[in-house]
Structure formats: structure tokens, C-alpha cells
Design a protein around this motif. Structure first.
Motif, PDB file in Angstrom:
ATOM      1  N   LEU A 118       0.835  -1.209   0.000  1.00  0.00           N
ATOM      2  CA  LEU A 118       0.000   0.000   0.000  1.00  0.00           C
ATOM      3  C   LEU A 118       0.865   1.252   0.000  1.00  0.00           C
ATOM      4  O   LEU A 118       0.565   2.237  -0.705  1.00  0.00           O
ATOM      5  CB  LEU A 118      -0.942  -0.007   1.219  1.00  0.00           C
ATOM      6  CG  LEU A 118      -1.949  -1.167   1.268  1.00  0.00           C
ATOM      7  CD1 LEU A 118      -2.719  -1.146   2.591  1.00  0.00           C
ATOM      8  CD2 LEU A 118      -2.930  -1.141   0.090  1.00  0.00           C
ATOM      9  N   ASP A 119       1.990   1.210   0.751  1.00  0.00           N
ATOM     10  CA  ASP A 119       2.941   2.332   0.746  1.00  0.00           C
ATOM     11  C   ASP A 119       3.463   2.585  -0.666  1.00  0.00           C
ATOM     12  O   ASP A 119       3.503   3.720  -1.144  1.00  0.00           O
ATOM     13  CB  ASP A 119       4.140   2.031   1.668  1.00  0.00           C
ATOM     14  CG  ASP A 119       3.783   2.161   3.147  1.00  0.00           C
ATOM     15  OD1 ASP A 119       2.754   2.804   3.452  1.00  0.00           O
ATOM     16  OD2 ASP A 119       4.517   1.611   3.991  1.00  0.00           O
ATOM     17  N   SER A 120       3.847   1.503  -1.326  1.00  0.00           N
ATOM     18  CA  SER A 120       4.463   1.641  -2.653  1.00  0.00           C
ATOM     19  C   SER A 120       3.467   2.194  -3.668  1.00  0.00           C
ATOM     20  O   SER A 120       3.850   2.800  -4.659  1.00  0.00           O
ATOM     21  CB  SER A 120       5.014   0.287  -3.123  1.00  0.00           C
ATOM     22  OG  SER A 120       3.950  -0.553  -3.547  1.00  0.00           O
ATOM     23  N   LYS A 121       2.186   1.995  -3.402  1.00  0.00           N
ATOM     24  CA  LYS A 121       1.165   2.480  -4.334  1.00  0.00           C
ATOM     25  C   LYS A 121       0.490   3.756  -3.842  1.00  0.00           C
ATOM     26  O   LYS A 121      -0.444   4.256  -4.485  1.00  0.00           O
ATOM     27  CB  LYS A 121       0.090   1.391  -4.532  1.00  0.00           C
ATOM     28  CG  LYS A 121       0.627   0.068  -5.059  1.00  0.00           C
ATOM     29  CD  LYS A 121       1.047   0.180  -6.530  1.00  0.00           C
ATOM     30  CE  LYS A 121       1.573  -1.170  -7.033  1.00  0.00           C
ATOM     31  NZ  LYS A 121       1.811  -1.178  -8.475  1.00  0.00           N
ATOM     32  N   GLY A 122       0.910   4.213  -2.682  1.00  0.00           N
ATOM     33  CA  GLY A 122       0.316   5.443  -2.152  1.00  0.00           C
ATOM     34  C   GLY A 122      -1.121   5.304  -1.694  1.00  0.00           C
ATOM     35  O   GLY A 122      -1.893   6.263  -1.734  1.00  0.00           O
TER      36      GLY A 122
END
Lengths: 371, 371
Positions: free
Chosen positions: B300-304
Motif C-alpha cells: 500500500l505504501d508503494s502504491k500510495g
């Protein structure tokens, strides 16, 4: 033939499961002073010494796989469908409880919320009365038994007032084991259930079928306020798993369900589904129970001890001795018997153990009462 | 070393128990159109995919021996003693329930009998609110969340009126996974529990320990009206067996117990006793949960994609899509996710499956949200 194989299996199984308790039956301790089986034989709680069946155990073990999940609702629906089919009704007429105790408690709760009084025989199973009185602070009107320690239906009906909301009838009754006359009970239910809710507790239904007894389940209808409760604790030997059910009209089932915990343990329900399908185990349990009843009633007959004809897995007999004293003395002969049931404190409720264990009771009572 | 052996054991066990579900993870279906695991991976109910532990299963199997008997009370006392010891209190401060759901229901029942109003955050576990509102016809005052979807303690305290009888606080909260600031919660409990009963639901306690979280169990005292509830359904993986408990002062425990069913299923209680002693399984479950949380939060972090920091075995994330639609679309990628939680219907509660299963969610959300 299938049946006799099955009995063999259960005997083998029980000698493993209850090895400790059975050992005393076979080692010929009769000659030794104070000899009695250890642990004490349980004849105090109306349990089934043979359950759960192997088929139920297998289903329960399989259910371990889903016991980390919230899938009990699926099992519960399946069980309700099975119960509906076995009782020629539909699942919306069936409420599944955490033992029939939950059904009894929630009926008492319902009654309490309605500020209704409960009418109950003086001598009966106390769960509904206790929850109504102690927890819900409802008034519970107790109606004396008839001269034969039976439930007095006329007296119950006469006790109805404008405040009455529910009448409790346990049939066969606990602790007496007596069944009501079917025609009289049916007439009573038809008449009374138009006015107040009749709760018919049929916990011992399976033991009573074939004797002078009839279920009242066929009276369930939109017009009749009637709840029939049953349990997997007795003939199915699943007391420790807590599965019971009610049959009632849709409106009552809906209201009853609204008070329930809303979920059951999946292992118990899977066990119950398997057990209700296991006719062989049920027949075996009933037959062993009847054998045990025969052994003790033959003995009581030969000694002239009074008892009531049992339609259940226990027998109510007159000791003539304060039951607290009788309990203590019987323990010295290896047997735990039922608690006092006031006001009949000179009577004993004796649950059936295995037939081969009943001799401990017979020998014990001879000694204790000098028969 | 003992721990690593145990993990091996559980992996082996789970590959047997959950063979069907795991299979999809290993057969390399990625290239095939519409490929997804069957049965669908359960990420919708906050379950523990690893339980019950082998040690618990062994204890449960052993309990079959007593599951025809009314001995559950003995097991229940043993469990209460264990819970008391683990929480540095005495058994008369512990109430054992048929899951913590029974504790919640019976607290709502108690509140209803007292004609009290219940105050509850707008977004939280609904069991107590539903029983209070639907079953007991009590007024339930819902207090909006703060700007970070956290429980607003000041707003809860401000909502108290002379009619308020109970306040419900779930910490970590469900469905957000957020933990309250310990100092603020402690100050709130100390102040408020003098006036009204504070119900602190700590169902996810074990997952939260070691993170920014503190139990409120130490506040239980004769002066403080506070109930702490916990469950064996989560880290212990016994959801289907229904075992939970409350810690409260003696008077509250006594009253709560008076409303309870009064018995538990002996297989579940024996399983729980074994599981609470099985620290290795608990550590294993928590570690696997944290691994799974890491996998999904990294993604989720990597996809914002926005999400809330989880103190539990689920994560609350913002999909920006109506969750009913998101649910349907995620099923096409092999994953069942949580139901809508109004008014946050563009957020998803995602329960942790096994770490190796989380990739199905990660891949699915990429496709469904075009990330």
C-alpha cells in the motif's frame, strides 16, 4: 447385524474411554471391606454414559479444521434443516440453542421483559424457574403435584391469571420420570396455548418414545403459543457440547432467536449433526438405558421399595431417608446419586449408569436401608 | 529452537488442514487468465488462519471423553483460575463467557434491565450496540469519530447524561485497528468509571501488546465500574469454539454471571486452557500476522494507498471505491474482504490471511483500483 457390531464397538470404545470407572466392575472386589469403584459411578446428573458416539467423535475431530473460523452459522443452518426434516417442519420453526438450557433461559428472559408471571409445577427441572425468579425477578407461581407426584394439569390451568405469560411443563418430568397422559396434555396445550405460552420441555423425548408418551410438537401452529424444547445432551451423549433446540411457530422462533447468543460452537454442532443421523447409537443408548432401568426396578420390586415408572434415563424412588444422608452413605458404596428435590426429600433421583454398574446401587441401597 | 520446531509443525499442520486454500499459492497459476485460489481466501472475518494449535487440538480430543458429562463447570473453574493468574487477579474477578460475544450481550442486557442508555463510537464492533438497541430496545447514542477515524474520548465523555449507564470502547478498535493513546484512555477510564460503567473490549489485546497499546485491566477495582473483555477467538484461533472472558470487580462479575448461560462447552474450554498455556503458538500466530501486515502495508505504501496503523489482525485502508463493489471485484481475484462499515463505505477492513496468501490481495487491489 449392523446393530450388534455397533454395540461391540461401543463396548470396546467405552472400555477405553471409561476404563477407570469400569475397572471396578470386573475385578471382583466384593469380598473386601469398604470396596467400591473408583472413581465413583456417576448416577446423579442424567447423563448418557456411552456418548458421544464414534460417528459424532469423528465429525467433531473433522470440525477442528474449521474451529478457528466463524463458520458455525453454516453448521447451525444445516442442523436446523436436519431438525426440521426430522420433525416434519421447516427451519424457520426451529431455534438452535446452546443446549436446551439456553432456550429455557431465553424463554424466561422473554417472559421477564414482558413482565409476565410464570406458572410451574412444584417439582420439576428448575432452570427456567431460576432464571425467571433470580435473574429476571419475575414472579414464579408454583403449583403442587397431584397425589401420585404427577404434574396436575387442572391445577396449572386454574392458576392462570391476567398476569400469567407462560406455563412450564416438563414431559417426561424431571426428577420424577413420569409422563403425562397424552390426551390430557394435548387438550391442555390446545386450550391454554391460546391464552398463554406453553413451554413443553421434552429433554427426555427419545427415551420416552414407544412408552406411554407423545410429543406435543404437532401442536405448533401460528395460533398456538407453544414452545417444544429438546436436547442433544441426553440420548445423544453430548451434554458437554451444549446443543439443544426449540420448535415453535415462526413468530416465537424469531423472537427467541433475537435473545440468543447468535452463535454456537462448531464442534458441538457438527457432532450433533452426525449424532442425529446415527440411529444405531441412539438405539443402543436407549436399549442400555432400559436394561439398567430393568435391573434397578427388578431389585426395588424384590425389596418392596416404592418408585415411579420411568420414561427417562433416571428413576425416582422412595428411600424413606433424608436424601442428604442417603447421598453420603451411597458414596461409601461407590455411587453418586441425585441431590435433594424438596419437598420430596425422602426420595432419590437415580440416573442410569451402564447396566453392569447398577449392581453397586442395588448392593448399596440394601446396606444403607437395611433391606 | 523449540519455537522453530513448533513453527515447522504448524506449517505442516496447516498444509494438511488448509490444503485446499494453500494449494493455489504454490501451483504458479499467475499466467492463466482469471486464475485465483479456490476456495477463496478468507480475509473478511478477523480470523486466525493457523489455529487451533496442535496442543489445543490434543486437549480437545482428550475432552471428548468427558463431553457426554456435565463436567464443564470444573473445566470452567480451571480456566477462570488460569485467566486470573495470567492477569494478576483472583477468579472472582473473572467471568467466563461463550465467546466475548456473550459478555457483550449480557452487558447490554444488564444495561437494558437498568433502562440505561449506552454510548458508543460511531465506528466500532457492533455486537453490544445491536443487542442493546434491537433486543433490549435501549437507546444507543453514537458519537462521531475524530478526524483520524479514531475514537474521540472527549466527545464520548461529553455525551454522558443522567440516563447514561454504560460506555463502550473497543481498543484496539474494530474495524480500524487503531489503539487509543494509553495515558488518555487511562485518564478517561479513571474519571468516567466512577459515574458509568466503562466496557473496554480488548479482543485484539495479544496482537497489540508490544505496540503503542496498554490494557486497562489494572484499573479494575471495587470503586471503578469497568469491564475488560477478551477472547480466545483471535490469537488463539478458537473462534468456532466460543470462549471469552471478562475481568471486572467482584460485584460486576457476580451480576454478569447471573445473566450468563451458566455453562460452556467442555471441548472449547479444554482447548482454551491448553492454548493459553501454549506461548509458542501465540508467538507464532502474532509473528505470522505481523509478517502479513508488513506485506500488505509495504504494498500500500508503494502504491500510495492510505491506511491506518494496525494494532490487530486486520488493517483498515481507503479504497476510494464503494466497498460493496470492491468486495465483488476482489472476489474475482480470489479474496473475500470485509463488509461495508458505514459511514466509511470507501474503506476496506482487510483481515490477515497467511503471509504467502497476501499477494492475492496485493495483486487484486492493483487490478481493481488500477494502481
Amino acid at each position: 447385524m449392523k446393530k450388534s457390531i455397533s454395540r461391540q464397538q461401543f463396548l470396546r470404545q467405552s472400555s477405553t474411554l471409561f476404563g477407570g470407572a469400569m475397572l471396578g466392575s470386573f475385578v471382583g472386589l466384593e469380598g473386601i471391606a469398604n470396596a467400591f469403584p473408583k472413581p465413583l459411578i456417576r448416577m446423579m446428573y442424567n447423563e448418557n454414559p456411552y456418548g458421544p458416539s464414534r460417528i459424532a467423535q469423528r465429525a467433531m475431530q473433522k470440525a477442528f479444521k474449521e474451529s478457528n473460523l466463524y463458520t458455525m452459522r453454516i453448521a447451525q443452518i444445516e442442523f436446523a434443516e436436519l431438525i426440521a426434516a426430522l420433525n416434519a417442519t421447516t427451519p424457520d420453526h426451529v431455534s438452535i440453542g446452546f443446549g436446551s438450557r439456553e432456550i429455557l433461559n431465553k424463554a424466561a428472559l422473554m417472559n421477564g421483559i414482558d413482565n409476565g408471571e410464570l406458572i410451574s409445577p412444584q417439582l420439576t427441572f428448575e432452570a427456567i424457574n431460576r432464571y425467571a425468579q433470580n435473574t429476571m425477578k419475575s414472579k414464579v407461581v408454583r403449583v403442587p403435584m397431584d397425589d401420585n407426584i404427577g404434574i396436575d394439569l387442572d391445577a396449572l390451568a386454574s392458576a392462570i391469571t391476567s398476569k400469567t405469560n407462560m406455563i412450564y411443563v416438563c414431559n417426561p418430568n424431571n426428577p420424577t420420570g413420569l409422563a403425562l397422559n397424552s390426551n390430557q396434555l394435548e387438550a391442555f396445550c390446545k386450550e391454554v396455548s391460546k391464552k398463554v405460552l406453553v413451554f413443553v420441555d421434552e429433554a427426555y423425548h427419545e427415551y420416552a418414545v414407544g412408552k406411554d408418551y407423545k410429543t406435543m410438537a404437532h401442536l405448533v401452529s401460528p395460533e398456538n403459543k407453544i414452545i417444544i424444547s429438546r436436547t442433544a445432551s441426553k440420548v445423544h451423549g453430548l451434554a458437554g457440547l451444549r446443543v439443544g433446540y426449540a420448535i415453535a411457530n415462526k413468530a416465537i422462533v424469531k423472537r427467541l432467536n433475537s435473545y440468543m447468543n447468535g452463535s454456537l460452537n462448531v464442534v458441538g454442532v457438527r457432532g450433533a449433526i452426525a449424532s442425529y443421523g446415527d440411529k444405531s447409537f441412539q438405539s443402543f443408548s436407549i436399549q442400555k438405558n432400559n436394561e439398567a432401568l430393568q435391573i434397578v426396578s427388578n431389585h426395588l420390586d424384590s425389596k418392596g421399595v416404592q418408585y415411579l415408572p420411568s420414561h427417562a434415563n433416571f428413576i425416582f424412588l422412595k428411600t424413606g431417608m433424608n436424601i442428604k444422608e442417603f447421598q453420603k452413605k451411597m458414596e461409601k458404596h461407590g455411587v453418586k446419586v441425585g441431590r435433594p428435590f424438596p419437598p420430596y426429600i425422602n426420595w432419590c433421583r437415580l440416573s442410569m449408569a451402564k447396566p453392569e454398574e447398577m449392581k453397586y446401587f442395588n448392593k448399596g441401597i440394601d446396606k444403607v436401608l437395611n433391606l
